[in-house]
Design a protein around this motif. Structure first.
Motif, mmCIF file in Angstrom:
data_model
loop_
_atom_site.group_PDB
_atom_site.id
_atom_site.type_symbol
_atom_site.label_atom_id
_atom_site.label_comp_id
_atom_site.label_asym_id
_atom_site.label_seq_id
_atom_site.Cartn_x
_atom_site.Cartn_y
_atom_site.Cartn_z
ATOM 1 N N ALA A 129 1.267 -1.294 0.038
ATOM 2 C CA ALA A 129 -0.098 0.024 0.002
ATOM 3 C C ALA A 129 0.711 0.869 0.038
ATOM 4 O O ALA A 129 0.080 2.571 0.349
ATOM 5 C CB ALA A 129 -0.725 -0.104 1.317
ATOM 6 N N ARG A 144 0.319 8.917 -1.379
ATOM 7 C CA ARG A 144 -0.497 9.777 -1.876
ATOM 8 C C ARG A 144 -1.712 10.212 -1.325
ATOM 9 O O ARG A 144 -1.390 11.672 -1.602
ATOM 10 C CB ARG A 144 -1.200 8.826 -3.522
ATOM 11 C CG ARG A 144 -2.047 9.805 -4.386
ATOM 12 C CD ARG A 144 -3.110 9.296 -4.758
ATOM 13 N NE ARG A 144 -3.989 8.563 -4.082
ATOM 14 C CZ ARG A 144 -4.345 6.738 -4.332
ATOM 15 N NH1 ARG A 144 -3.663 6.127 -4.746
ATOM 16 N NH2 ARG A 144 -4.933 6.436 -3.819
ATOM 17 N N ASP A 145 -2.705 9.553 -0.912
ATOM 18 C CA ASP A 145 -3.110 10.298 0.253
ATOM 19 C C ASP A 145 -2.388 11.176 1.285
ATOM 20 O O ASP A 145 -3.428 11.514 2.191
ATOM 21 C CB ASP A 145 -4.125 9.359 0.908
ATOM 22 C CG ASP A 145 -5.153 8.759 0.121
ATOM 23 O OD1 ASP A 145 -4.627 8.985 -1.069
ATOM 24 O OD2 ASP A 145 -5.497 6.855 0.143
ATOM 25 N N ASP A 169 -0.687 3.885 -2.092
ATOM 26 C CA ASP A 169 -1.603 4.781 -2.292
ATOM 27 C C ASP A 169 -1.499 5.784 -0.733
ATOM 28 O O ASP A 169 -2.666 7.149 -0.517
ATOM 29 C CB ASP A 169 -2.817 3.581 -1.989
ATOM 30 C CG ASP A 169 -3.240 2.706 -2.610
ATOM 31 O OD1 ASP A 169 -2.572 3.410 -4.190
ATOM 32 O OD2 ASP A 169 -3.377 1.611 -2.706
ATOM 33 N N TRP A 202 -8.189 0.270 5.743
ATOM 34 C CA TRP A 202 -8.595 -0.870 6.121
ATOM 35 C C TRP A 202 -7.810 -2.132 6.325
ATOM 36 O O TRP A 202 -7.373 -3.120 6.998
ATOM 37 C CB TRP A 202 -9.407 -1.695 5.117
ATOM 38 C CG TRP A 202 -10.853 -0.925 5.424
ATOM 39 C CD1 TRP A 202 -11.396 0.074 4.619
ATOM 40 C CD2 TRP A 202 -11.459 -1.019 6.160
ATOM 41 N NE1 TRP A 202 -12.466 0.801 5.147
ATOM 42 C CE2 TRP A 202 -12.779 0.321 6.197
ATOM 43 C CE3 TRP A 202 -12.145 -1.873 6.938
ATOM 44 C CZ2 TRP A 202 -13.919 -0.038 7.129
ATOM 45 C CZ3 TRP A 202 -13.201 -1.481 7.782
ATOM 46 C CH2 TRP A 202 -14.751 -0.897 7.917
ATOM 47 N N LEU A 252 -6.949 -4.109 -0.756
ATOM 48 C CA LEU A 252 -6.879 -2.785 -1.547
ATOM 49 C C LEU A 252 -8.113 -2.576 -2.560
ATOM 50 O O LEU A 252 -8.651 -1.520 -2.934
ATOM 51 C CB LEU A 252 -6.184 -2.141 -2.109
ATOM 52 C CG LEU A 252 -5.029 -2.218 -1.051
ATOM 53 C CD1 LEU A 252 -3.778 -1.800 -1.523
ATOM 54 C CD2 LEU A 252 -5.320 -0.855 -0.447
ATOM 55 N N THR A 253 -8.522 -4.168 -3.075
ATOM 56 C CA THR A 253 -9.374 -4.031 -4.139
ATOM 57 C C THR A 253 -11.140 -3.499 -3.840
ATOM 58 O O THR A 253 -12.298 -2.789 -4.197
ATOM 59 C CB THR A 253 -9.568 -6.102 -4.160
ATOM 60 O OG1 THR A 253 -8.397 -6.280 -5.026
ATOM 61 C CG2 THR A 253 -10.778 -5.295 -5.414
ATOM 62 N N GLY A 265 -11.767 -1.715 -0.463
ATOM 63 C CA GLY A 265 -11.583 -0.261 0.502
ATOM 64 C C GLY A 265 -9.628 0.314 0.471
ATOM 65 O O GLY A 265 -9.070 -0.149 -0.900
ATOM 66 N N SER A 266 -9.910 0.895 1.446
ATOM 67 C CA SER A 266 -9.125 1.719 1.101
ATOM 68 C C SER A 266 -7.609 1.553 1.929
ATOM 69 O O SER A 266 -8.055 0.435 3.208
ATOM 70 C CB SER A 266 -9.149 3.233 1.543
ATOM 71 O OG SER A 266 -9.599 3.584 2.906
ATOM 72 N N TRP A 267 -6.374 1.976 2.243
ATOM 73 C CA TRP A 267 -5.322 1.870 3.259
ATOM 74 C C TRP A 267 -5.858 1.622 4.384
ATOM 75 O O TRP A 267 -4.746 0.619 4.895
ATOM 76 C CB TRP A 267 -4.052 2.542 1.828
ATOM 77 C CG TRP A 267 -3.958 3.781 2.960
ATOM 78 C CD1 TRP A 267 -4.149 4.867 2.001
ATOM 79 C CD2 TRP A 267 -3.423 4.055 4.596
ATOM 80 N NE1 TRP A 267 -4.089 6.143 2.958
ATOM 81 C CE2 TRP A 267 -3.153 5.661 3.685
ATOM 82 C CE3 TRP A 267 -3.807 3.653 5.280
ATOM 83 C CZ2 TRP A 267 -3.652 6.565 5.152
ATOM 84 C CZ3 TRP A 267 -3.246 4.713 6.172
ATOM 85 C CH2 TRP A 267 -3.136 5.823 6.675
#
Length: 464
Positions: free
Chosen positions: A45, A51-52, A48, A178, A171-172, A174-176
């Motif tokens: 992750a 980026r976030d 991701d 999780w 990640l498929t 939900g977001s990281w």
């Protein structure tokens, strides 16, 4: 709550039996799986997360490094603490810390907060990992310790293997965050089993050596940071200063702990040739494995042009090979010497690495998979008897120190191997760095096999 006949209510004499043993091993397996799965799961992750949280890709690596560093520097102090407060209690505390820190990770709003939460998570993981082998020693009778350690090795391989797969699945949908929320229900299950089934074992007396603990953390932490800086050719002056500070702290620590009855750094155990050789064999084995683990994805993706998904699939034969070795090694680990078994395993691992180094220019999937499986099978054949040798070489009242050193051999070896790959990538950036890493992996594994075989001469000399 009704307790198992031989669980927390009474100290264990020579292992558990029947349902009590199965439940206790399940408790150990769940806690170990929790710690290792989360270490492996975060790697996937990182893009991701960067980026976030508006962080650079290089800065995001601290999400992984913070966990690894905190775990490594705290292993031995926590192993010593476990001997005094009880291995089961420290494991339970570790699971609680892990769950709380997972909550902090999931709700982090910046990279520094996430990295700080990962430090706390690494400490929780170290609480678990520093005592898990010691618990296995008390769960299984002396004559069957190898079986328990082999089973523990399967759990370790499974946790490492499923990390990327579990991350991809989460990640498929939900977001990281999780990736960390999932630890709460899983951790609650592990904690419930730990309170219910882990055995009560004898504790050592005396206060924890705070000064020794600080020196230990400084020795490992400064050495790793300095070595990592040199491997990446970053701020050479500062890196050298950190490395020298770490080495100096290590010298002071060894001199200080040499005469201590319960040393933080188990100098007393390292004076035993059987323990010392087993420790160095394990350390070198993990150096070799990380030369492969860190460099092979670059070989597959950059050199051979395979997709990320294909790269992940072609790494899978490594943990599968480890798990395939388990049924056989469980049967023989308590009957044949580690000098024989670990030497065979490491020689097989070296063979697999050399075969990967000699891959044809355009290999098929099968060419890569079977060579990787051979290396993994050998690694799975080497670990349990070598870990068993470390544990049985230590007296019962030093089980905590021995268990901590098993994990130090693993994490310090992995850390040095990763530094070696970074150095090779820096030195040979345009001259086949990945191929040279595979060659080095084979050479180090072969050296570890020779080191392991030296135990046969030690045993012969002792018999004479």
């Amino acid at each position: 709550m009704t307790q198992l006949p031989t669980s927390q209510s009474a100290p264990v004499a020579d292992g558990l039996h029947g349902a009590a043993r199965n439940m206790a091993m399940l408790a150990v397996a769940l806690s170990v799986f929790l710690a290792l799965l989360d270490y492996a799961i975060a790697n996937v992750a990182l893009p991701d997360i960067a980026r976030d949280l508006n962080a650079s890709s290089s800065s995001s690596i601290w999400v992984v490094n913070a966990y690894q560093m905190a775990s490594l520097v705290s292993l031995l102090p926590l192993a010593a603490l476990g001997s005094r407060v009880g291995f089961a209690r420290l494991c339970q505390v570790g699971i609680i810390i892990f769950m709380v820190s997972s909550l902090f990770c999931a709700t982090a709003t910046s990279l520094p907060i996430l990295a700080g939460a990962r430090v706390l998570q690494g400490i929780g993981g170290a609480c678990i990992m520093s005592v898990n082998i010691a618990l296995v020693r008390f769960i299984y009778p002396h004559a069957e310790i190898g079986r328990g350690i082999a089973l523990n090795g399967v759990v370790v391989a499974l946790g490492v293997a499923l990390g990327p797969t579990a991350a991809a699945a989460i990640l498929t949908v939900g977001s990281w965050p999780w990736l960390f929320w999932i630890n709460l229900p899983f951790g609650a299950l592990a904690l419930g089993m730990a309170f219910y089934a882990l055995p009560k074992v004898p504790r050592t007396s005396g206060k924890l050596d705070i000064t020794g603990s600080i020196l230990c953390m400084l020795a490992f932490g400064a050495s790793v940071m300095g070595g990592d800086g040199l491997a990446h050719s970053q701020n050479t002056t500062l890196s050298c200063a950190l490395l020298l500070a770490g080495l100096a702290a290590g010298v002071v620590l060894v001199r200080r702990e040499a005469e201590a009855p319960q040393p933080i750094l188990p100098v007393d155990l390292l004076k035993n040739p059987e323990f010392a050789v087993a420790f160095m064999t394990g350390f070198c084995g993990f150096v070799a494995s990380n030369f492969y683990i860190v460099s092979m994805p670059f070989t597959l993706h950059n050199t051979l042009g395979l997709s990320s998904a294909a790269t992940g699939l072609l790494i899978t034969p490594w943990p599968l090979g480890i798990m395939c070795a388990a049924p056989l090694i469980r049967r023989v680990a308590d009957k044949v010497s580690a000098g024989v078994l670990s030497s065979i395993g490491l020689s097989t691992t070296a063979l697999g690495f050399f075969l990967l180094w000699l891959l044809p220019a355009h290999p098929s999937v099968w060419d890569i998979a079977w060579r990787t499986g051979v290396a993994g099978w050998g690694f799975g054949f080497f670990q349990p008897p070598n870990n068993r040798a470390m544990m049985v070489a230590a007296p019962h009242n030093r089980a905590g120190g021995a268990s901590g050193m098993v994990q130090v051999a693993r994490q310090a070896g992995q850390t040095l191997g990763a530094m070696g790959v970074a150095a090779f990538f820096t030195w040979f950036a345009h001259n086949g760095a990945t191929q040279k890493c595979l060659l080095m992996a084979g050479c180090v594994a072969l050296f570890a096999a020779s080191l392991s075989a030296s135990r046969l001469f030690l045993n012969t000399k002792k018999a004479a």
